[in-house]
Design a protein around this motif. Structure first.
Motif, PDB file in Angstrom:
ATOM      1  N   ASP A  97       3.872   5.783  -5.385  1.00 40.76           N
ATOM      2  CA  ASP A  97       3.821   5.838  -6.844  1.00 40.76           C
ATOM      3  C   ASP A  97       2.779   6.848  -7.313  1.00 40.76           C
ATOM      4  O   ASP A  97       3.052   7.652  -8.210  1.00 40.76           O
ATOM      5  CB  ASP A  97       3.519   4.451  -7.408  1.00 40.76           C
ATOM      6  CG  ASP A  97       3.554   4.421  -8.916  1.00 40.76           C
ATOM      7  OD1 ASP A  97       4.583   4.837  -9.490  1.00 40.76           O
ATOM      8  OD2 ASP A  97       2.556   3.983  -9.520  1.00 40.76           O
ATOM      9  N   GLU A  98       1.595   6.840  -6.694  1.00 41.86           N
ATOM     10  CA  GLU A  98       0.550   7.812  -7.050  1.00 41.86           C
ATOM     11  C   GLU A  98       1.030   9.231  -6.799  1.00 41.86           C
ATOM     12  O   GLU A  98       0.832  10.120  -7.623  1.00 41.86           O
ATOM     13  CB  GLU A  98      -0.722   7.552  -6.239  1.00 41.86           C
ATOM     14  CG  GLU A  98      -1.464   6.305  -6.635  1.00 41.86           C
ATOM     15  CD  GLU A  98      -2.657   6.044  -5.734  1.00 41.86           C
ATOM     16  OE1 GLU A  98      -3.147   6.997  -5.074  1.00 41.86           O
ATOM     17  OE2 GLU A  98      -3.110   4.892  -5.690  1.00 41.86           O
ATOM     18  N   TRP A  99       1.681   9.470  -5.654  1.00 43.30           N
ATOM     19  CA  TRP A  99       2.163  10.794  -5.310  1.00 43.30           C
ATOM     20  C   TRP A  99       3.224  11.273  -6.302  1.00 43.30           C
ATOM     21  O   TRP A  99       3.199  12.419  -6.750  1.00 43.30           O
ATOM     22  CB  TRP A  99       2.721  10.788  -3.890  1.00 43.30           C
ATOM     23  CG  TRP A  99       3.287  12.104  -3.473  1.00 43.30           C
ATOM     24  CD1 TRP A  99       2.593  13.209  -3.095  1.00 43.30           C
ATOM     25  CD2 TRP A  99       4.676  12.449  -3.420  1.00 43.30           C
ATOM     26  NE1 TRP A  99       3.469  14.223  -2.797  1.00 43.30           N
ATOM     27  CE2 TRP A  99       4.751  13.788  -2.986  1.00 43.30           C
ATOM     28  CE3 TRP A  99       5.847  11.760  -3.681  1.00 43.30           C
ATOM     29  CZ2 TRP A  99       5.961  14.448  -2.815  1.00 43.30           C
ATOM     30  CZ3 TRP A  99       7.047  12.420  -3.512  1.00 43.30           C
ATOM     31  CH2 TRP A  99       7.101  13.747  -3.084  1.00 43.30           C
ATOM     32  N   LEU A 100       4.153  10.389  -6.667  1.00 45.87           N
ATOM     33  CA  LEU A 100       5.195  10.752  -7.625  1.00 45.87           C
ATOM     34  C   LEU A 100       4.609  11.091  -8.991  1.00 45.87           C
ATOM     35  O   LEU A 100       5.044  12.040  -9.646  1.00 45.87           O
ATOM     36  CB  LEU A 100       6.223   9.628  -7.755  1.00 45.87           C
ATOM     37  CG  LEU A 100       7.145   9.438  -6.551  1.00 45.87           C
ATOM     38  CD1 LEU A 100       7.943   8.160  -6.708  1.00 45.87           C
ATOM     39  CD2 LEU A 100       8.053  10.637  -6.370  1.00 45.87           C
ATOM     40  N   LYS A 101       3.610  10.337  -9.428  1.00 45.69           N
ATOM     41  CA  LYS A 101       2.971  10.615 -10.716  1.00 45.69           C
ATOM     42  C   LYS A 101       2.250  11.957 -10.684  1.00 45.69           C
ATOM     43  O   LYS A 101       2.307  12.708 -11.659  1.00 45.69           O
ATOM     44  CB  LYS A 101       2.002   9.483 -11.079  1.00 45.69           C
ATOM     45  CG  LYS A 101       2.718   8.234 -11.505  1.00 45.69           C
ATOM     46  CD  LYS A 101       1.752   7.104 -11.797  1.00 45.69           C
ATOM     47  CE  LYS A 101       2.502   5.847 -12.193  1.00 45.69           C
ATOM     48  NZ  LYS A 101       1.613   4.700 -12.332  1.00 45.69           N
ATOM     49  N   GLN A 102       1.571  12.279  -9.576  1.00 43.42           N
ATOM     50  CA  GLN A 102       0.900  13.568  -9.456  1.00 43.42           C
ATOM     51  C   GLN A 102       1.916  14.697  -9.459  1.00 43.42           C
ATOM     52  O   GLN A 102       1.706  15.730 -10.081  1.00 43.42           O
ATOM     53  CB  GLN A 102       0.080  13.639  -8.160  1.00 43.42           C
ATOM     54  CG  GLN A 102      -1.176  12.829  -8.195  1.00 43.42           C
ATOM     55  CD  GLN A 102      -1.907  12.873  -6.861  1.00 43.42           C
ATOM     56  OE1 GLN A 102      -1.397  13.395  -5.861  1.00 43.42           O
ATOM     57  NE2 GLN A 102      -3.095  12.313  -6.838  1.00 43.42           N
ATOM     58  N   ALA A 149       0.828  -1.206   0.000  1.00 43.50           N
ATOM     59  CA  ALA A 149       0.000   0.000   0.000  1.00 43.50           C
ATOM     60  C   ALA A 149       0.862   1.255   0.000  1.00 43.50           C
ATOM     61  O   ALA A 149       0.576   2.217  -0.715  1.00 43.50           O
ATOM     62  CB  ALA A 149      -0.937   0.000   1.208  1.00 43.50           C
ATOM     63  N   ILE A 150       1.930   1.248   0.779  1.00 50.16           N
ATOM     64  CA  ILE A 150       2.829   2.411   0.821  1.00 50.16           C
ATOM     65  C   ILE A 150       3.500   2.610  -0.532  1.00 50.16           C
ATOM     66  O   ILE A 150       3.588   3.738  -1.028  1.00 50.16           O
ATOM     67  CB  ILE A 150       3.869   2.245   1.947  1.00 50.16           C
ATOM     68  CG1 ILE A 150       3.175   2.360   3.303  1.00 50.16           C
ATOM     69  CG2 ILE A 150       4.986   3.265   1.812  1.00 50.16           C
ATOM     70  CD1 ILE A 150       4.041   1.997   4.483  1.00 50.16           C
TER      71      ILE A 150
END
Length: 53
Positions: free
Chosen positions: A44-49, A38-39
């Motif tokens: 990964d989501e944060w880096l893409k944003q 989950a982390i």
């Protein structure tokens, strides 16, 4: 196997209670209660944003 990750430095982060609860919810819902997965997913989501900004 790609061994590029072996050259990465270790990073420590502090998470507040609300964020830990969110990680646990995501781990339970999406990763069969695997907090590490989950982390990685949330990071990964944060880096893409961040790259999109």
């Amino acid at each position: 196997m790609d061994e590029a990750f072996l050259n990465l430095e270790e990073v420590d982060v502090e998470l507040d209670e609300a964020l830990l609860d969110a990680v646990d919810e995501k781990a339970f819902a999406d990763h069969r209660d695997n907090r590490d997965a989950a982390i990685r997913d949330l990071l990964d989501e944060w880096l893409k944003q961040r790259d999109g900004d």
